[in-house]
Enzyme design. Sequence first.
Site, PDB file in Angstrom:
ATOM      1  N   LYS A  39       0.487  -0.915   0.086  1.00 52.03           N
ATOM      2  CA  LYS A  39       0.009  -0.606  -0.048  1.00 52.03           C
ATOM      3  C   LYS A  39       0.741   1.207  -0.255  1.00 52.03           C
ATOM      4  CE  LYS A  39      -4.054   2.056   2.434  1.00 52.03           C
ATOM      5  NZ  LYS A  39      -3.703   3.299   2.060  1.00 52.03           N
TER       6      LYS A  39
ATOM      7  N   GLU B 150      -1.144   4.487  -7.544  1.00 52.96           N
ATOM      8  CA  GLU B 150      -0.992   5.259  -6.590  1.00 52.96           C
ATOM      9  C   GLU B 150      -0.243   6.256  -7.275  1.00 52.96           C
ATOM     10  OE1 GLU B 150      -2.904   5.508  -3.671  1.00 52.96           O
ATOM     11  OE2 GLU B 150      -1.544   6.704  -2.659  1.00 52.96           O
TER      12      GLU B 150
END
Length: 457
Positions: A111, A164
């Site tokens: 993440k 991202e």
Amino acid sequence: MQAKLRIGLAEQTLLAALGQAAVYSEKHSTPPPNIQSPLEEAVKIVKQAYSVLPVYDKIVPALLSDGVWNLPNTCSFTLGVPVGPMLAKPTKGVSEIVQKFQNTEYTCEFKYDGERAQIHYLEDGSVEIYSRNAERNTGKFPDVVAAVSRLKKSSVGSFVLDCELVAYDREKQKILPFQVLSTRARKNVVMSDIKVNVCIYAFDMLYLNGRPLIQEELKVRRECLYESFEEEAGFFKFASAITSNDIDEIQKFLDAAVDGSCEGLIIKTMNKDATYEPSKRSLNWLKLKKDYMDSIGDSLDLVPIAAFHGRGKRTGVYGAFLLACYDNNNEEYQSICKIGTGFSEAVLEERSASLRSKVIPKPKSYYRYAETITPDVWFEPTEVWEVKAADLTISPVHRAAIGIIDPDKGISLRFPRLVRVREDKTPEQASSSEQVAEMYSSQSHNQSNNQDDNEDD
DNA sequence: GTTGTCTGCCCC
DNA sequence: ATTCTGC
DNA sequence: GCAGAATGGGCAGACAAC
């Protein structure tokens, strides 16, 4: 009184109403057989349509002209229109994941700590970039537009990428903190003015060469992703991933993620319940961060020295508190953050009642804080609260550990929340400035942290 | 021109 | 972002 | 389990004040 009547807050409620209204005024077709509750079904259909095409100007006319039951055909995913990004649910530990997903193939991905982006590449070569909240970010990331155009394979004529965007130092080849990313200019950026570079970390593909992939399993979507781009260091990488159901292996991968300047892991099923669910925090995606885990992650003991009156459902109690750590050398309390979450209603009521009797007319001379912070009330230093945070950051306003890490800036907390009240500690036993500075320094971004270069033997 | 304050269907 | 609560 | 509503730090931009 400023009552902002703005659609978007009770969106789900509005969509439900729209679906029900459509059933009552239905004159185009009857609900399919085998449907138990036409009203509920219509609500589902409208919500589904909206999540994939969030444009009322399309949904309402389609409802009026062709009816609810045709909505999946008349309102479907459209290239160039952002879909709600799929979200993940917090999880407390690796064991919870292994348990929840037993007998299911799943994958773990890093993440990354950056900014979510949904990148649309149209057949004519034009590109649009949307934020997590469907804001049009295209003008903020001309470098990203160039990168995807350059690094897509030649067979790729259109796509929607979920990724991202992360600040990146291409010389040192390392990821930079979110705080660096946020210093980028936001409007009409020109390539030559860019000071903070970004690397794209791609993890999903929602559309490829005219084919919607939202209803495909992750296994398929990921295959499409991997086959559509060339990786290039510092510009475009696929999110680091492993497929494993071994607790130790996942635990190690989590540690690797943190070492690699990531927040933690996202866990996703590959086949079962593995379609892309826009905007839903369904069980399909889980997120695992160290600060979610009990007895791990940064935890501090801090003193409430002031408060702000609550609003809405917090009317009549304090809505947020100003917290401080204790500096033993200067014998002063230094502001470190405000806090407003982690309280049950009962605890908030308790603390408000308790501190209400400790209100003082002016802040103590030994309170150190920025004048720009103007609480409604100040307190005698009496309580100690355990607080959890995801990160410690250099702060423009707070004063914790000022002079230790930075000559005139203090330290603050990212995502602070209350864990419990420390009945067993006095305010002077709160976390010290030195401890705060030490916690800041030992974060993985900061220079000399790695080995056991630490004190005593 | 510089500095201060406030806002954002902001980003996290 | 995180967390809690009513449904 | 979901939707909604409280609340956090911190940035660039916008605008007001100087």
